[in-house]
Design a protein around this motif. Structure first.
Motif, PDB file in Angstrom:
ATOM      1  N   ALA A 207       8.388  -5.079   0.412  1.00 40.80           N
ATOM      2  CA  ALA A 207       8.481  -6.496   0.806  1.00 40.80           C
ATOM      3  C   ALA A 207       7.084  -7.066   0.950  1.00 40.80           C
ATOM      4  O   ALA A 207       6.151  -6.361   1.359  1.00 40.80           O
ATOM      5  CB  ALA A 207       9.236  -6.621   2.117  1.00 40.80           C
ATOM      6  N   GLN A 208       6.924  -8.329   0.610  1.00 37.50           N
ATOM      7  CA  GLN A 208       5.626  -8.991   0.705  1.00 37.50           C
ATOM      8  C   GLN A 208       5.817 -10.377   1.314  1.00 37.50           C
ATOM      9  O   GLN A 208       6.668 -11.148   0.866  1.00 37.50           O
ATOM     10  CB  GLN A 208       5.022  -9.132  -0.699  1.00 37.50           C
ATOM     11  CG  GLN A 208       3.762  -9.960  -0.768  1.00 37.50           C
ATOM     12  CD  GLN A 208       2.538  -9.226  -0.232  1.00 37.50           C
ATOM     13  OE1 GLN A 208       2.357  -8.043  -0.509  1.00 37.50           O
ATOM     14  NE2 GLN A 208       1.704  -9.917   0.532  1.00 37.50           N
TER      15      GLN A 208
ATOM     16  N   TYR B  81      -6.502  -1.679   4.231  1.00 33.43           N
ATOM     17  CA  TYR B  81      -5.184  -1.163   3.865  1.00 33.43           C
ATOM     18  C   TYR B  81      -4.176  -2.299   3.811  1.00 33.43           C
ATOM     19  O   TYR B  81      -4.427  -3.395   4.329  1.00 33.43           O
ATOM     20  CB  TYR B  81      -4.731  -0.087   4.870  1.00 33.43           C
ATOM     21  CG  TYR B  81      -4.544  -0.598   6.280  1.00 33.43           C
ATOM     22  CD1 TYR B  81      -5.632  -0.855   7.097  1.00 33.43           C
ATOM     23  CD2 TYR B  81      -3.267  -0.833   6.788  1.00 33.43           C
ATOM     24  CE1 TYR B  81      -5.461  -1.340   8.393  1.00 33.43           C
ATOM     25  CE2 TYR B  81      -3.084  -1.301   8.080  1.00 33.43           C
ATOM     26  CZ  TYR B  81      -4.193  -1.560   8.873  1.00 33.43           C
ATOM     27  OH  TYR B  81      -4.028  -2.042  10.151  1.00 33.43           O
ATOM     28  N   LYS B  82      -3.070  -2.022   3.147  1.00 37.89           N
ATOM     29  CA  LYS B  82      -2.009  -3.005   2.977  1.00 37.89           C
ATOM     30  C   LYS B  82      -0.826  -2.551   3.800  1.00 37.89           C
ATOM     31  O   LYS B  82      -0.329  -1.439   3.591  1.00 37.89           O
ATOM     32  CB  LYS B  82      -1.662  -3.074   1.491  1.00 37.89           C
ATOM     33  CG  LYS B  82      -0.864  -4.262   1.068  1.00 37.89           C
ATOM     34  CD  LYS B  82      -0.889  -4.396  -0.451  1.00 37.89           C
ATOM     35  CE  LYS B  82       0.106  -5.436  -0.929  1.00 37.89           C
ATOM     36  NZ  LYS B  82      -0.163  -6.788  -0.468  1.00 37.89           N
ATOM     37  N   ARG B  83      -0.365  -3.384   4.719  1.00 41.73           N
ATOM     38  CA  ARG B  83       0.764  -2.970   5.572  1.00 41.73           C
ATOM     39  C   ARG B  83       2.009  -2.796   4.730  1.00 41.73           C
ATOM     40  O   ARG B  83       2.347  -3.660   3.913  1.00 41.73           O
ATOM     41  CB  ARG B  83       1.067  -4.055   6.615  1.00 41.73           C
ATOM     42  CG  ARG B  83       0.049  -4.179   7.684  1.00 41.73           C
ATOM     43  CD  ARG B  83       0.562  -4.632   9.013  1.00 41.73           C
ATOM     44  NE  ARG B  83       1.482  -5.752   9.063  1.00 41.73           N
ATOM     45  CZ  ARG B  83       1.833  -6.341  10.209  1.00 41.73           C
ATOM     46  NH1 ARG B  83       1.321  -5.911  11.350  1.00 41.73           N
ATOM     47  NH2 ARG B  83       2.673  -7.340  10.230  1.00 41.73           N
TER      48      ARG B  83
ATOM     49  N   VAL C 142      -2.888  -7.553   4.067  1.00 43.55           N
ATOM     50  CA  VAL C 142      -4.055  -6.693   3.859  1.00 43.55           C
ATOM     51  C   VAL C 142      -4.994  -6.850   5.052  1.00 43.55           C
ATOM     52  O   VAL C 142      -5.380  -7.964   5.421  1.00 43.55           O
ATOM     53  CB  VAL C 142      -4.773  -7.070   2.537  1.00 43.55           C
ATOM     54  CG1 VAL C 142      -6.062  -6.278   2.373  1.00 43.55           C
ATOM     55  CG2 VAL C 142      -3.846  -6.827   1.353  1.00 43.55           C
ATOM     56  N   LEU C 143      -5.338  -5.711   5.671  1.00 46.61           N
ATOM     57  CA  LEU C 143      -6.123  -5.738   6.909  1.00 46.61           C
ATOM     58  C   LEU C 143      -7.342  -4.825   6.811  1.00 46.61           C
ATOM     59  O   LEU C 143      -7.337  -3.853   6.046  1.00 46.61           O
ATOM     60  CB  LEU C 143      -5.254  -5.268   8.085  1.00 46.61           C
ATOM     61  CG  LEU C 143      -4.012  -6.131   8.402  1.00 46.61           C
ATOM     62  CD1 LEU C 143      -3.121  -5.430   9.407  1.00 46.61           C
ATOM     63  CD2 LEU C 143      -4.412  -7.503   8.903  1.00 46.61           C
ATOM     64  N   VAL C 144      -8.372  -5.129   7.590  1.00 48.71           N
ATOM     65  CA  VAL C 144      -9.566  -4.273   7.659  1.00 48.71           C
ATOM     66  C   VAL C 144      -9.578  -3.590   9.029  1.00 48.71           C
ATOM     67  O   VAL C 144      -9.564  -4.279  10.063  1.00 48.71           O
ATOM     68  CB  VAL C 144     -10.866  -5.105   7.547  1.00 48.71           C
ATOM     69  CG1 VAL C 144     -12.090  -4.183   7.546  1.00 48.71           C
ATOM     70  CG2 VAL C 144     -10.855  -5.980   6.314  1.00 48.71           C
TER      71      VAL C 144
ATOM     72  N   GLU D 249      10.189  -1.178  14.659  1.00 46.56           N
ATOM     73  CA  GLU D 249      11.009  -0.324  13.794  1.00 46.56           C
ATOM     74  C   GLU D 249      11.030  -0.811  12.340  1.00 46.56           C
ATOM     75  O   GLU D 249      11.521  -0.129  11.451  1.00 46.56           O
ATOM     76  CB  GLU D 249      12.440  -0.174  14.330  1.00 46.56           C
ATOM     77  CG  GLU D 249      13.206  -1.459  14.510  1.00 46.56           C
ATOM     78  CD  GLU D 249      12.996  -2.083  15.883  1.00 46.56           C
ATOM     79  OE1 GLU D 249      11.956  -1.816  16.510  1.00 46.56           O
ATOM     80  OE2 GLU D 249      13.880  -2.835  16.327  1.00 46.56           O
ATOM     81  N   MET D 250      10.496  -2.004  12.087  1.00 46.02           N
ATOM     82  CA  MET D 250      10.446  -2.494  10.708  1.00 46.02           C
ATOM     83  C   MET D 250       9.262  -1.908   9.945  1.00 46.02           C
ATOM     84  O   MET D 250       9.190  -2.005   8.734  1.00 46.02           O
ATOM     85  CB  MET D 250      10.308  -4.013  10.694  1.00 46.02           C
ATOM     86  CG  MET D 250      11.547  -4.751  11.116  1.00 46.02           C
ATOM     87  SD  MET D 250      11.194  -6.497  11.093  1.00 46.02           S
ATOM     88  CE  MET D 250      12.785  -7.197  11.379  1.00 46.02           C
ATOM     89  N   ALA D 251       8.280  -1.362  10.660  1.00 43.83           N
ATOM     90  CA  ALA D 251       7.080  -0.847  10.001  1.00 43.83           C
ATOM     91  C   ALA D 251       7.446   0.341   9.126  1.00 43.83           C
ATOM     92  O   ALA D 251       8.193   1.224   9.542  1.00 43.83           O
ATOM     93  CB  ALA D 251       6.055  -0.441  11.042  1.00 43.83           C
ATOM     94  N   ILE D 252       6.941   0.342   7.889  1.00 40.96           N
ATOM     95  CA  ILE D 252       7.301   1.439   6.997  1.00 40.96           C
ATOM     96  C   ILE D 252       6.077   2.084   6.377  1.00 40.96           C
ATOM     97  O   ILE D 252       6.164   2.710   5.327  1.00 40.96           O
ATOM     98  CB  ILE D 252       8.265   0.982   5.882  1.00 40.96           C
ATOM     99  CG1 ILE D 252       7.679  -0.214   5.130  1.00 40.96           C
ATOM    100  CG2 ILE D 252       9.631   0.662   6.427  1.00 40.96           C
ATOM    101  CD1 ILE D 252       8.458  -0.557   3.889  1.00 40.96           C
TER     102      ILE D 252
END
Ligand code: SF4
Ligand code: SF4
Length: 495
Positions: A5-6, A202-204, A210-212, A467-470
């Motif tokens: 998902a994006q 990285y990209k969640r 996209v985060l540093v 809980e949505m984090a994958i």
């Protein structure tokens, strides 16, 4: 197929009034700190113009993004080995002059100056040196000078025009400029991630932001060069790189990003897209003229039961699948094919999309015929700038992709005129609909989402819960082996 998902955004450029409220909202929240004075995670440029930092689109200067070598993709900046060899010297960084020297005013002088014969003034003072300075550039120095001989003539995309068209353009000067808001594109194939030697970017997994990592960043600044959009910035105070975080702390509580929330023109649409992560490498390496279509192909149909089943299997939360079905971004990008990516030829697969500007249309109405013959460039669809300019900006030079969009935008215009004024011959409407390969129902749907939609229709992203984090579903090492680039192992969050 690997379904991801994006969170993606659409900007409807006909609605942007260039007020910069979005930029200020973002600055007040995120970059109002020492070391980040020159940063505008959200900026609004005037086009034609050179942008911020100046000439960012010219990769012969900055070497950002990817290039094709045979059938393979490689970072334009350097190979992995060359990057490590040159780690202490990166000549492809923008200098402070390419951005601008940030300044403030000595406001205190206005009230504290001793009595005298002259009106006191607030002198500009550099926020870098602390000394008085002459202001020579700013984050949108092109503003209102769009079309001027000084700035707009250097616009990267004007190379696509003939000498005659360029001349015409500058005679028309004030008729043609438009505004281009820009934030990080949260790309599917990000140059910044691939260029970072320490894996700090990285990209969640759950939403593609996209985060540093401020803990892992070692200030090599390869990300600044690797991003072709120049949307990673180096903080001179903290010695770390920073970038737009798509206001994820706000999103996690169901609030819209600050730029979206504050947008006066309501030009922004935020929604979820499902895409096939397994095809990114292959798609990004396709020929230039296919890139717009390829990007649409990567986006999956959230109404397809097979896609939904695979998404569930791959760990995408049910609320996200549901949001993808209502996504305004899906409608603009995939269903109506009206929104285009910015410079797809950089091959980072950007996840922000733009509906190119149409207005004002220089048309005449006579006996029920709507004639665009009066358009300055004699172009049958794009009113105020040659189609090649927009093709350079939004379609890697593919004029067909842009013409298709303009035909549809014009058809919506005719459809609405017929509904409200009723002076257009049925034949004209039919011709416009046929050329746009559309229907009155689709015209009405486009009109409603463009002009009448409320917040809940423009912002369709569910609040995120833990809980949505994958991220853990990703196997970053395997992905690196397969593609040579990819998602880094997510570090502990430090924001
Ligand atoms: S636009 Fe954003 S995600 Fe894409 S390369 Fe630049 S910083 Fe990375
Ligand atoms: S707030 Fe909205 S209308 Fe104003 S400049 Fe930003 S994007 Fe454009």
């Amino acid at each position: 197929m690997k379904v991801r998902a994006q969170t993606a955004m659409v900007f409807h450029l006909d609605k942007c009034i260039g007020c910069h409220t979005c930029s200020i909202a973002c600055k007040n929240i995120w970059t109002d700190r020492s070391g980040s004075e020159y940063m505008w995670w959200n900026n609004v440029e005037t086009k034609p113009g050179t942008g911020y930092p100046t000439l960012w689109e010219d990769q012969s200067k900055y070497s950002g993004g990817w290039e094709k070598r045979g059938n393979k993709l490689r970072l334009r900046l350097h190979s992995r080995a060359k990057g490590l060899a040159n780690i202490f010297h990166n000549p492809r960084l923008p200098s402070i002059d390419d951005y601008y020297e940030p300044w403030n005013y000595r406001y205190g002088d206005l009230t504290n100056a001793p009595a005298g014969n002259d009106q006191p003034v607030a002198r500009p003072v550099s926020m870098v040196t602390g000394r008085e300075m002459e202001i020579e550039a700013g984050p949108n120095w092109d503003d209102d000078l769009g079309g001027s001989g000084i700035y707009a003539t250097n616009d990267f995309n004007l190379a696509a025009l003939t000498a005659e068209e360029r001349q015409q353009l500058f005679i028309l000067e004030r008729l043609v400029f438009f505004h281009l808001p820009r934030i990080c594109n949260h790309c599917l194939n990000p140059g910044c991630v691939a260029a970072c030697p320490t894996g700090a970017i990285y990209k969640r997994g759950e939403d593609g932001i996209v985060l540093v990592s401020q803990e892992k960043c070692r200030a090599w600044r390869m990300c600044v060069s690797g991003c072709p959009y120049k949307k990673v910035y180096y903080n001179w105070g903290t010695g770390k790189s920073e970038k737009c975080i798509l206001c994820y702390p706000r999103q996690e509580t169901g609030q819209a990003p600050a730029c979206f929330h504050s947008c006066v023109g309501r030009i922004r649409y935020l929604g979820t897209l499902l895409y096939d992560a397994d095809r990114i490498g292959e798609m990004a390496a396709r020929p230039d003229h296919e890139l717009v279509d390829v990007q649409r192909e990567l986006i999956l149909d959230p109404f397809d039961p097979a896609v939904c089943a695979k998404a569930r299997e791959d760990g995408v939360h049910e609320a996200i699948i549901e949001a993808a079905r209502k996504s305004p971004v899906y409608r603009f990008v995939k269903e109506w094919q009206l929104a285009l990516p910015l410079h797809p030829e950089f091959r980072t697969i950007p996840m922000l999309f733009y509906v190119p500007p149409l207005l004002p249309v220089a048309a005449t109405m006579e006996n029920g015929w709507y004639e665009l013959g009066g358009a300055p460039f004699g172009d049958p669809v794009a009113g105020r700038l040659p189609i090649r300019y927009f093709a350079s900006l939004f379609a890697a030079g593919n004029e067909n992709s842009v013409t298709t969009v303009y035909r549809k935008l014009l058809a919506v215009r005719l459809h609405r005129r017929q509904e409200t004024v009723g002076d257009i011959m049925a034949e004209t409407i039919k011709r416009a609909l046929d050329e746009a390969e559309s229907t009155p129902q689709e015209m009405e749907a486009i009109y409603r989402l463009t002009s009448l939609s409320g917040f809940a229709e423009r912002h369709v992203v569910p609040p995120f819960q833990r809980e949505m984090a994958i991220e853990t579903v990703l196997d970053p090492l395997k992905r690196k082996e397969e593609t040579g680039f990819g998602f880094s192992r997510p570090p502990k969050r430090s924001w």
